[in-house]
Design an enzyme around this catalytic site. Structure first.
Site, PDB file in Angstrom:
ATOM      1  CG  LEU A 179      63.216  38.333  63.729  1.00 46.42           C
ATOM      2  CD1 LEU A 179      62.717  39.420  64.665  1.00 46.42           C
ATOM      3  CD2 LEU A 179      63.949  37.248  64.525  1.00 46.42           C
ATOM      4  CD  GLU A 180      62.232  32.788  57.678  1.00 49.09           C
ATOM      5  OE1 GLU A 180      61.589  31.807  57.268  1.00 49.09           O
ATOM      6  OE2 GLU A 180      63.411  33.027  57.334  1.00 49.09           O
ATOM      7  CG  ASP A 181      56.486  29.911  63.139  1.00 48.48           C
ATOM      8  OD1 ASP A 181      55.417  29.882  62.499  1.00 48.48           O
ATOM      9  OD2 ASP A 181      56.686  29.226  64.160  1.00 48.48           O
TER      10      ASP A 181
END
Length: 351
Positions: free
Chosen positions: A128-130
């Site tokens: 899970l990025e940003d």
């Protein structure tokens, strides 16, 4: 001739203290290609990988699990080769979806555990990025829930490279120490040092990589839980920046070499190859099937070859890390797999 063997070979050394008793993790993300091509892509790597990660787990608008493209035959075939299948959980760099996933973590973790057991998968990779610093605790809690529900199956987390110790931005969403305590291993995304829209530079220069490793270790990630992410792509710029850091798969580098005969240099300080070439009026060359042809101009391409990848694998063995991961299979040049496995595990030379 493959670009991987066009420049003097980097000499990788054997420093691993635990390799005689522990097989390094060799993790391959599968992305950007039709699922029907996955098995052929893995087969051509000649037994390099012991874990593969297709993107089976997405996130719906309400934060629930979006389960897509499960290929039971592929899972069975990988298991027959003693390769673990550990799907990637992603919100596709969508901050709102990622935050929904974290807010819905109890339900999401239960759904993922159910899918892992139903399809005889071997765990989950949380990517899970940003997100941001305010999401740090929830991300750790989601990871802990997954490990609690999956038991002996593997839970890994992809974390941002953080060579400068940033606490703001998306790098601030990862509590490396806490995540290492509640997962089986941490995959360090040690790439995109330079990126789309940035000034020209290496995707993963060795100083950037080593500083990122040092940061994670100094945060308390056990070295045998730290897995180094390695890019299988380069980036390209032209002098007027109308092309500014577009991604170039490594297999496409060979095409550029054959068509444009670039001037090649190798940065010893960065352990990165660089190609410079001109595009004329009638080249009609496209980086991929959906892009426009490259405009006329002078281009600089930073990419990876035998020497640069060997230097990264040497950092794995020199630091006794848990292994390596690649982003992503499908962008690779087959010449990689003539040396990668032995470089990652120089004592055993096998997986």
């Amino acid at each position: 001739m493959s670009f991987l063997i066009g420049i003097g070979l980097f000499s990788f050394g054997s420093h691993r203290s635990f390799a005689q008793t522990q097989t390094p993790i060799s993790f391959a993300y599968l992305y950007g290609r039709p699922p029907s091509s996955f098995e052929a892509s893995i087969n051509r790597t000649n037994g390099t990988f012991n874990r593969v990660s297709p993107t089976y787990f997405g996130v719906n608008a309400d934060g629930s699990l979006d389960l897509t493209s499960i290929d039971t035959q592929f899972i069975n075939d990988m298991h027959q080769k003693s390769i673990k299948v550990i799907p990637r959980l992603t919100a596709d760099w969508n901050k709102k979806l990622g935050e929904k996933a974290l807010a819905n973590r109890e339900v999401l973790a239960a759904q993922i555990a159910k899918a892992v057991n139903k399809y005889h998968l071997d765990g989950v990779n949380v990517d899970l990025e940003d997100l941001g610093p305010s999401d740090k605790q929830a991300l750790t809690q989601l990871t802990a829930l997954l490990k609690q529900k999956l038991g002996k199956k593997e839970v890994s987390v992809a974390v941002a490279a953080n060579p400068a110790g940033w606490t703001a931005g998306w790098q601030g969403s990862y509590d490396d120490r806490a995540l290492a305590k509640v997962s089986d291993y941490i995959i360090l995304m040690a790439y995109d040092e330079s990126y789309a829209g940035s000034a020209p530079g290496p995707v993963a220069g060795l100083p950037f990589v080593t500083k990122s490793i040092d940061y994670a270790l100094n945060q308390g990630v056990p070295k045998d839980k730290l897995v180094l992410g390695i890019p299988l792509y380069g980036r390209i710029w032209n002098t007027d920046m109308s092309v500014s850091g577009s991604s170039v798969p490594l297999y496409e580098v060979n095409t550029i070499m054959a068509k444009f005969h670039p001037s090649l240099t190798y940065s010893q300080s960065q352990q990165t190859p660089v190609a410079t070439f001109a595009v004329g009026n009638n080249s009609h060359f496209r980086l991929n099937s959906w892009s426009d042809p490259l405009p006329v101009g002078v281009y600089t391409l930073y990419y990876e070859n035998h020497d640069s990848i060997s230097s990264k694998l040497n950092a794995v063995t020199a630091n006794d890390l848990g292994g390596s991961a690649v982003w992503s299979i499908g962008q690779d040049d087959p010449a990689l797999w003539t040396f990668y496995k032995a470089a990652l595990n120089p004592i055993q030379g096998i997986h």
